[in-house]
Design an enzyme around this catalytic site. Structure first.
Site, short mmCIF file in Angstrom:
data_model
loop_
_atom_site.label_atom_id
_atom_site.label_comp_id
_atom_site.label_asym_id
_atom_site.label_seq_id
_atom_site.Cartn_x
_atom_site.Cartn_y
_atom_site.Cartn_z
N GLY A 10 40.24 39.55 42.34
CA GLY A 10 41.58 39.29 42.92
C GLY A 10 41.95 40.40 43.88
O GLY A 10 43.13 40.73 44.06
N GLY A 13 44.62 40.25 46.96
CA GLY A 13 46.03 39.98 46.70
C GLY A 13 46.93 41.19 46.94
O GLY A 13 46.49 42.22 47.44
N GLN A 14 48.21 41.02 46.54
CA GLN A 14 49.20 42.07 46.84
C GLN A 14 48.82 43.41 46.19
O GLN A 14 48.87 44.44 46.85
CB GLN A 14 50.59 41.63 46.32
CG GLN A 14 51.70 42.55 46.79
CD GLN A 14 52.98 42.46 45.96
OE1 GLN A 14 53.10 41.65 45.05
NE2 GLN A 14 53.93 43.31 46.27
N ASP A 36 37.07 38.22 45.40
CA ASP A 36 38.20 37.29 45.43
C ASP A 36 37.66 35.90 45.76
O ASP A 36 36.56 35.76 46.31
CB ASP A 36 39.23 37.73 46.49
CG ASP A 36 40.64 37.21 46.21
OD1 ASP A 36 41.52 38.03 45.88
OD2 ASP A 36 40.86 35.99 46.30
N ARG A 38 39.40 34.18 47.87
CA ARG A 38 39.76 34.11 49.29
C ARG A 38 38.78 34.91 50.13
O ARG A 38 38.03 35.74 49.63
CB ARG A 38 41.12 34.78 49.51
CG ARG A 38 42.28 34.00 49.02
CD ARG A 38 43.53 34.53 49.67
NE ARG A 38 44.34 35.31 48.74
CZ ARG A 38 45.48 35.89 49.07
NH1 ARG A 38 45.95 35.80 50.29
NH2 ARG A 38 46.18 36.58 48.19
N ASP A 54 34.55 33.39 42.00
CA ASP A 54 35.57 32.63 41.27
C ASP A 54 35.53 33.07 39.81
O ASP A 54 34.52 32.85 39.13
CB ASP A 54 35.27 31.12 41.39
CG ASP A 54 36.29 30.26 40.68
OD1 ASP A 54 37.20 30.82 40.02
OD2 ASP A 54 36.19 29.03 40.80
N TYR A 144 54.07 31.19 33.13
CA TYR A 144 53.50 32.50 33.49
C TYR A 144 53.74 33.51 32.36
O TYR A 144 52.82 34.20 31.92
CB TYR A 144 54.16 32.95 34.79
CG TYR A 144 53.80 34.33 35.28
CD1 TYR A 144 52.51 34.65 35.67
CD2 TYR A 144 54.79 35.32 35.40
CE1 TYR A 144 52.21 35.92 36.16
CE2 TYR A 144 54.50 36.58 35.90
CZ TYR A 144 53.20 36.88 36.27
OH TYR A 144 52.90 38.13 36.75
N LYS A 148 51.04 35.35 29.94
CA LYS A 148 50.93 36.82 29.86
C LYS A 148 51.05 37.28 28.40
O LYS A 148 50.31 38.17 27.97
CB LYS A 148 52.01 37.49 30.72
CG LYS A 148 51.76 37.37 32.22
CD LYS A 148 50.48 38.09 32.64
CE LYS A 148 50.24 38.01 34.13
NZ LYS A 148 48.95 38.57 34.55
#
Ligand code: NAD
Ligand code: AKB
Length: 314
Positions: A10, A13-14, A36, A38, A54, A144, A148
């Site tokens: 990931g 990402g941010q 990632d 992406r 993935d 979500y 978590k």
């Protein structure tokens, strides 16, 4: 000491972009593999290895871990609160199965450490609103938050049962200027800076007085690295640590922005994200993280606002 080889899942990402860059500074560029679903983020290009991966494909993930000699995984791939409410089944599937794939591989390959972030979204309407403690009533109402909370107990289970050294933080809403946020309820506090500079106006999707726990990205990256570098015996929480820095409302952040952009205006048009925000605490008690491994935030609202605007103007 074994040489660490870190896989960040990931990474585009941010958080992933900034965490990957920070880890590369510490461990060396070639020892931190960004991955990632992406395309690689332009901010990572040329800074170290990147693989397309993935996390749901356990076999391919396992092959990569063995082939690259990975010793640590930072798992950041997830669907966040607002996007999760639009597709609950997908959010549950990715957030749970991705974590279980990583924990299983960590167990089998005897990885030295795993990092997986939780969120203030574990707390629900029945948790204390102010200074929400580490251990309290936890009844999340978003998919979500449920994923978590369940994830925290899977981490605890793999530590207790198999000795996997997995560590976790309950991040507040994270504010940053480098990589775009990925569909959270706290994203307004990032959008507001972009709109203030580009349009001089922001239409906020939360009410003016919605207080939420927030943190500037440099503090979050430092917290993550401090937690991961802390000696094992200092880690008393194997679910996930409360972590805190600043709490503010849309009205307060807009007042702070106006100090730098006097003509800035804001209006409020709450949408479905208001209910998510209302279910979360307004502030968090992170005294256990402070006691165990010395956590202390640096950025307050005014220092963060100035730094965000200075960097976005560049
Ligand atoms: P993000 O959405 O910006 O990034 C997630 C990345 O994961 C994306 O680049 C996405 O392409 C990638 N991804 C999605 N599915 C994947 C898959 N199947 N395989 C591989 N990669 C995949 O999210 P973020 O804000 O960087 O959050 C990272 C983690 O931190 C998440 O677990 C999130 O819940 C947690 N967190 C974030 C915040 C915050 O404010 N950003 C707060 C609390 C917790
Ligand atoms: C979100 O708003 O979903 C995230 C978080 C607090 O986990 N920023």
């Amino acid at each position: 000491m074994t040489k660490e080889k870190i896989l960040v899942i990931g990474a585009s990402g941010q958080i992933g972009v900034e965490l990957t860059l920070a880890l590369r500074k510490i461990y060396g560029a070639t020892n931190v593999i960004a991955s990632d679903l992406r395309e690689q983020n332009p901010l990572l290009e040329g800074t170290g290895p990147y693989v397309s991966l993935d996390v749901m494909n356990k076999e391919m993930l396992h092959v990569q871990v063995i082939r690259q000699g990975v010793t640590q995984i930072y798992l950041l791939a997830a669907i966040l609160s607002a996007t999760g409410e639009k597709n609950p089944a997908l959010a549950w599937h990715l957030n749970m199965q991705g974590l279980l794939n990583v924990l299983d591989i960590a167990k089998e390959e005897k990885l030295t450490k795993v990092y997986w972030p939780s969120s203030i979204a574990v707390f629900g309407p029945t948790s204390p609103k102010k200074d929400c403690p580490q251990k309290t009533i936890i009844e999340p109402t978003t998919v979500y938050g449920i994923s978590k909370y369940a994830g925290e107990f899977w981490c605890n289970y793999y530590f207790m049962k198999y000795g996997v050294d997995v560590r976790s933080l309950r991040y507040p809403g994270l504010i940053s200027y480098k990589s775009a946020p990925g569909g959270g309820t706290t994203d307004y506090a990032i959008e507001i800076f972009h709109e203030a500079l580009e349009e001089g106006h922001y239409k906020c999707f939360l009410e003016r007085d919605t207080y939420l726990p927030m943190m500037y990205m440099p503090d979050a990256i430092r917290a993550t690295i401090e937690l991961m570098e802390a000696p094992k015996e200092k880690i008393s929480i194997r679910t996930s640590y409360n972590l805190s820095a600043i709490s503010f409302s849309p009205e307060e952040i807009s007042t702070e922005i106006k100090k730098h952009i006097p003509e800035f205006t804001i209006n409020y048009a709450p949408d479905y994200r208001q209910a998510i925000a209302n279910s979360w605490p307004q502030s968090i008690d992170d005294s256990v993280a402070a006691k165990d491994w010395g956590w202390k935030p640096e950025f307050d609202l005014s220092a963060m606002t100035k730094d965000m605007l200075d960097n976005l103007r560049k």
